[in-house]
Design an enzyme around this catalytic site. Structure first.
Site, PDB file in Angstrom:
ATOM      1  N   GLU A   1       4.787 -10.577  15.173  1.00 28.17           N
ATOM      2  CA  GLU A   1       4.482 -11.944  16.265  1.00 28.17           C
ATOM      3  C   GLU A   1       4.968 -12.990  16.903  1.00 28.17           C
ATOM      4  O   GLU A   1       5.387 -13.985  17.101  1.00 28.17           O
ATOM      5  CB  GLU A   1       2.851 -11.756  16.456  1.00 28.17           C
ATOM      6  CG  GLU A   1       2.913 -11.974  17.636  1.00 28.17           C
ATOM      7  CD  GLU A   1       0.417 -11.806  17.753  1.00 28.17           C
ATOM      8  OE1 GLU A   1       0.002 -11.286  16.632  1.00 28.17           O
ATOM      9  OE2 GLU A   1      -0.280 -12.484  18.156  1.00 28.17           O
TER      10      GLU A   1
ATOM     11  N   ARG B   1       0.891  -0.963  -0.132  1.00 28.77           N
ATOM     12  CA  ARG B   1      -0.291  -0.356   0.279  1.00 28.77           C
ATOM     13  C   ARG B   1       0.792   1.345   0.289  1.00 28.77           C
ATOM     14  O   ARG B   1       0.643   1.860  -0.498  1.00 28.77           O
ATOM     15  CB  ARG B   1      -0.920  -0.434   1.410  1.00 28.77           C
ATOM     16  CG  ARG B   1      -2.308  -0.872   0.871  1.00 28.77           C
ATOM     17  CD  ARG B   1      -3.133  -0.938   2.172  1.00 28.77           C
ATOM     18  NE  ARG B   1      -2.269  -1.266   3.482  1.00 28.77           N
ATOM     19  CZ  ARG B   1      -2.118  -2.944   3.472  1.00 28.77           C
ATOM     20  NH1 ARG B   1      -2.790  -4.154   2.466  1.00 28.77           N
ATOM     21  NH2 ARG B   1      -1.310  -3.965   4.648  1.00 28.77           N
TER      22      ARG B   1
HETATM   23  P1  5GP Z   1       3.847  -2.655  11.909  1.00 29.17           P
HETATM   24  O1  5GP Z   1       4.809  -2.948  11.156  1.00 29.17           O
HETATM   25  O2  5GP Z   1       4.028  -1.615  11.663  1.00 29.17           O
HETATM   26  O3  5GP Z   1       3.868  -3.283  13.132  1.00 29.17           O
HETATM   27  O4  5GP Z   1       2.758  -3.345  10.436  1.00 29.17           O
HETATM   28  C1  5GP Z   1       2.774  -2.117   9.605  1.00 29.17           C
HETATM   29  C2  5GP Z   1       2.747  -3.145   8.621  1.00 29.17           C
HETATM   30  O5  5GP Z   1       1.732  -3.807   8.570  1.00 29.17           O
HETATM   31  C3  5GP Z   1       2.354  -2.335   7.311  1.00 29.17           C
HETATM   32  O6  5GP Z   1       2.799  -2.636   5.890  1.00 29.17           O
HETATM   33  C4  5GP Z   1       0.626  -1.739   6.862  1.00 29.17           C
HETATM   34  O7  5GP Z   1       0.499  -2.001   5.679  1.00 29.17           O
HETATM   35  C5  5GP Z   1      -0.028  -3.719   7.903  1.00 29.17           C
HETATM   36  N1  5GP Z   1      -0.634  -3.458   8.466  1.00 29.17           N
HETATM   37  C6  5GP Z   1      -1.314  -3.662   9.686  1.00 29.17           C
HETATM   38  N2  5GP Z   1      -1.597  -3.674  10.385  1.00 29.17           N
HETATM   39  C7  5GP Z   1      -2.319  -3.019   9.399  1.00 29.17           C
HETATM   40  C8  5GP Z   1      -4.340  -2.237   9.586  1.00 29.17           C
HETATM   41  O8  5GP Z   1      -4.876  -2.734  10.544  1.00 29.17           O
HETATM   42  N3  5GP Z   1      -4.511  -1.530   7.788  1.00 29.17           N
HETATM   43  C9  5GP Z   1      -3.803  -1.386   7.279  1.00 29.17           C
HETATM   44  N4  5GP Z   1      -4.799  -0.803   6.109  1.00 29.17           N
HETATM   45  N5  5GP Z   1      -2.184  -1.571   7.007  1.00 29.17           N
HETATM   46  C10 5GP Z   1      -1.677  -3.459   8.562  1.00 29.17           C
END
Ligand code: 5GP
Length: 175
Positions: free
Chosen positions: A99, A62
């Site tokens: 996780e 995205r």
């Molecule tokens: P992080 O690495 O910060 O834990 O997770 C962020 C990554 O996971 C981003 O690349 C994002 O696109 C995806 N992601 C995790 N949860 C969500 C969510 O609830 N909505 C969206 N659109 N992307 C998420």
């Protein structure tokens, strides 16, 4: 209505996806509606025009959508930060923990030149692991990561704070 509120009300919360107990923030309605898509990109343009950036780096997948349009609007090049195994040329990778298990992000070794000022962008910050790994990768290539940006912050997960604690500037449109 203020632009941030406008974006926020169009983001769709999908309960129990990808697994029970998780609420997924779905940005596809923001892209589908021409007005919110424009408002979203314009918020980023307003923040970054005149900041002497060299490149926008968008995170798979995205981050490609917002990052490439933003790069085009700012007259900058775009480079992808991809999931493992997708890029055809010479790559560098950075692992990070999820996780359950590990993931890694990759970039082409020649995607950034040392000293280039790069804006890193994704759609959402949860734990911050993805943006932190992407930033480390860019820094290994010699980039100056000017800011890490996203549409949405989930502050209760501490990700944006973790990215800030690593020394990076962080900007999100809403939380
Ligand atoms: P992080 O690495 O910060 O834990 O997770 C962020 C990554 O996971 C981003 O690349 C994002 O696109 C995806 N992601 C995790 N949860 C969500 C969510 O609830 N909505 C969206 N659109 N992307 C998420």
């Amino acid at each position: 209505i203020d632009p941030t509120q406008y974006i926020r009300q169009i983001i769709r919360n999908v309960p129990d996806w990808p697994k029970p107990g998780v609420t997924f923030r779905d940005i596809t309605p923001v892209l589908q509606d021409p007005r919110s898509f424009r408002v979203l990109i314009d918020l980023f343009v307003y923040r970054y025009m005149g900041q002497k950036l060299d490149l926008v780096a968008g995170v798979d997948a995205r981050g490609f959508i917002v990052g490439s349009v933003l790069a085009y609007e700012l007259n900058l090049g775009f480079v992808p930060v991809r999931k493992k195994g997708k890029l055809p040329f010479n790559t560098v990778a950075e692992e990070y923990s999820l996780e359950y298990g590990n993931a890694s992000v990759e970039m082409h070794t020649d995607s950034v030149r040392p000293g280039q000022r790069v804006l890193l962008i994704d759609d959402l910050i949860a734990t911050g692991g993805t943006l932190l790994a992407a930033a480390r990768l860019l820094q290994r290539l010699g980039a100056n990561v000017v800011e890490a940006a996203a549409i949405i912050d989930l502050p209760e997960l501490g990700g944006s704070q973790a990215v800030k604690d690593s020394g990076l500037s962080v900007y999100t449109v809403c939380s």
